[in-house]
Design a protein around this motif. Structure first.
Motif, PDB file in Angstrom:
ATOM      1  N   SER A 153      52.771  15.716   8.510  1.00 29.79           N
ATOM      2  CA  SER A 153      52.006  15.463   7.293  1.00 29.79           C
ATOM      3  C   SER A 153      51.251  14.142   7.363  1.00 29.79           C
ATOM      4  CB  SER A 153      52.927  15.457   6.077  1.00 29.79           C
ATOM      5  OG  SER A 153      53.804  14.357   6.126  1.00 29.79           O
ATOM      6  N   THR A 154      51.492  13.375   8.415  1.00 26.47           N
ATOM      7  CA  THR A 154      50.814  12.091   8.579  1.00 26.47           C
ATOM      8  C   THR A 154      50.320  11.964  10.013  1.00 26.47           C
ATOM      9  OG1 THR A 154      51.044   9.697   8.264  1.00 26.47           O
ATOM     10  CG2 THR A 154      52.919  10.840   9.227  1.00 26.47           C
ATOM     11  N   SER A 155      49.230  11.261  10.214  1.00 24.08           N
ATOM     12  CA  SER A 155      48.707  11.040  11.563  1.00 24.08           C
ATOM     13  C   SER A 155      48.541   9.548  11.792  1.00 24.08           C
ATOM     14  CB  SER A 155      47.364  11.750  11.756  1.00 24.08           C
ATOM     15  OG  SER A 155      46.385  11.206  10.883  1.00 24.08           O
ATOM     16  N   GLY A 156      48.444   9.170  13.052  1.00 21.27           N
ATOM     17  CA  GLY A 156      48.254   7.766  13.399  1.00 21.27           C
ATOM     18  C   GLY A 156      47.837   7.655  14.842  1.00 21.27           C
ATOM     19  N   THR A 157      47.731   6.437  15.328  1.00 20.87           N
ATOM     20  CA  THR A 157      47.346   6.221  16.722  1.00 20.87           C
ATOM     21  C   THR A 157      48.530   5.847  17.593  1.00 20.87           C
ATOM     22  OG1 THR A 157      46.825   3.893  16.276  1.00 20.87           O
ATOM     23  CG2 THR A 157      45.034   5.489  16.063  1.00 20.87           C
ATOM     24  N   GLY A 158      49.731   5.684  17.007  1.00 15.81           N
ATOM     25  CA  GLY A 158      50.896   5.288  17.781  1.00 15.81           C
ATOM     26  C   GLY A 158      52.112   6.129  17.457  1.00 15.81           C
ATOM     27  N   LEU A 159      52.936   6.403  18.494  1.00 13.25           N
ATOM     28  CA  LEU A 159      54.173   7.147  18.332  1.00 13.25           C
ATOM     29  C   LEU A 159      55.292   6.450  19.098  1.00 13.25           C
ATOM     30  CD1 LEU A 159      53.002  10.802  19.173  1.00 13.25           C
ATOM     31  CD2 LEU A 159      53.329   9.867  16.874  1.00 13.25           C
ATOM     32  N   THR A 160      56.502   6.518  18.566  1.00 12.26           N
ATOM     33  CA  THR A 160      57.695   6.124  19.303  1.00 12.26           C
ATOM     34  C   THR A 160      58.890   6.745  18.609  1.00 12.26           C
ATOM     35  OG1 THR A 160      58.825   4.264  20.384  1.00 12.26           O
ATOM     36  CG2 THR A 160      58.283   3.997  18.049  1.00 12.26           C
TER      37      THR A 160
END
Length: 269
Positions: free
Chosen positions: A133-140
């Motif tokens: 439901s959310t997006s971004g430029t970073g994942l961990t």
């Protein structure tokens, strides 16, 4: 953000100066949302529990990616080795893989927009896992197993229940490109600052974010950890080490790749 990629590689070296001040900020609020399982990713390879089968887990300490390809990063040689091009199990090429992350079992994930993929760590084949439901430029992945998504806010997602917790409120900082969980339990985060990136450390258990200082570099779109060191990879192809206590960056090499993201492998800690 639109990011370009270059498949070549090279080497060089230099140094950067450290930077500065410390600020404490309380985290934001908590809410609950639903996550939908993806159904249109081509051939499916999940078992009765919903787990992906036949996709190799990560073995290397650090993985990096451009928009189209997956690489392993050799800390000693300071080079990236190509693993494969992102494509579905049906062989359809994928682009704009914004970042990657590895969970505590070694399962490799990546995101394009709000679609979360499971990725084969050996050949970069991808299978859509679910819609976020959310997006971004970073994942961990945080130490408690939740997926952390870095964008305007820093959000932790329980992939089992779909519950989201906003660790740092939207508008406090804007992600430059990535965030990484480290063994001490903090999240190390590259955000946009004046004239370059700024380093922020987040303690998710306390709900506290601490601005450490200027890195002395910009467009740090990939952040990873291995062998007691935090590494940052820029969209311009530069690689740095970062001191999480001060935010100061030290130039390591020009890898001549347009990095989109990076991932630490907690299995190797």
């Amino acid at each position: 953000e639109i990011r370009n990629c270059d498949w070549s590689s090279d080497v060089c070296s230099s140094d950067l100066a450290p930077g500065g001040a410390v600020i404490l900020v309380l985290a934001g609020c908590v809410d609950s949302v639903a996550l939908g399982k993806a159904t249109d990713s081509g051939a499916q390879s999940t078992d009765d529990t919903g787990e992906h089968v036949g996709l190799a887990h990560a073995a290397a300490p650090i993985y990096v990616n451009t928009g189209e390809s997956l690489y392993t990063w050799d800390i000693d040689a300071k080079t990236a080795s190509w693993s494969g091009r992102f494509e579905t199990l049906d062989g359809v090429g994928l682009s704009d893989m914004v970042d990657i992350a590895i969970d505590s079992e070694g399962a490799l994930y990546g995101a394009i927009g709000t679609t979360l993929y499971r990725i084969d760590a050996e050949d970069a084949r991808c299978e859509a896992d679910r819609s976020l439901s959310t997006s971004g430029t970073g994942l961990t992945f945080a130490g408690d197993g939740r997926l952390v998504v870095a964008g305007g806010a820093l959000v932790a997602v329980d992939l089992g229940t779909g519950v989201e917790e906003e660790l740092v409120a939207d508008g406090t900082w804007a992600t430059s490109g990535d965030v990484v969980g480290v063994p001490e339990g903090t999240l190390e985060w590259s955000v946009r600052g004046d004239g370059g990136d700024t380093w922020v450390s987040v303690d998710p258990s306390l709900g506290v974010a601490t601005e450490r200082g200027a890195v002395g570099a910009s467009s740090l779109w990939g952040v990873a950890y291995a062998e007691g060191t935090v590494f940052a990879f820029s969209g311009d192809g530069y690689v740095y080490t970062v001191d999480p206590a001060t935010g100061a960056g030290t130039f390591v090499v020009d890898a001549a790749l347009s990095f989109y993201g990076a991932a630490t492998n907690p299995v190797t800690w």
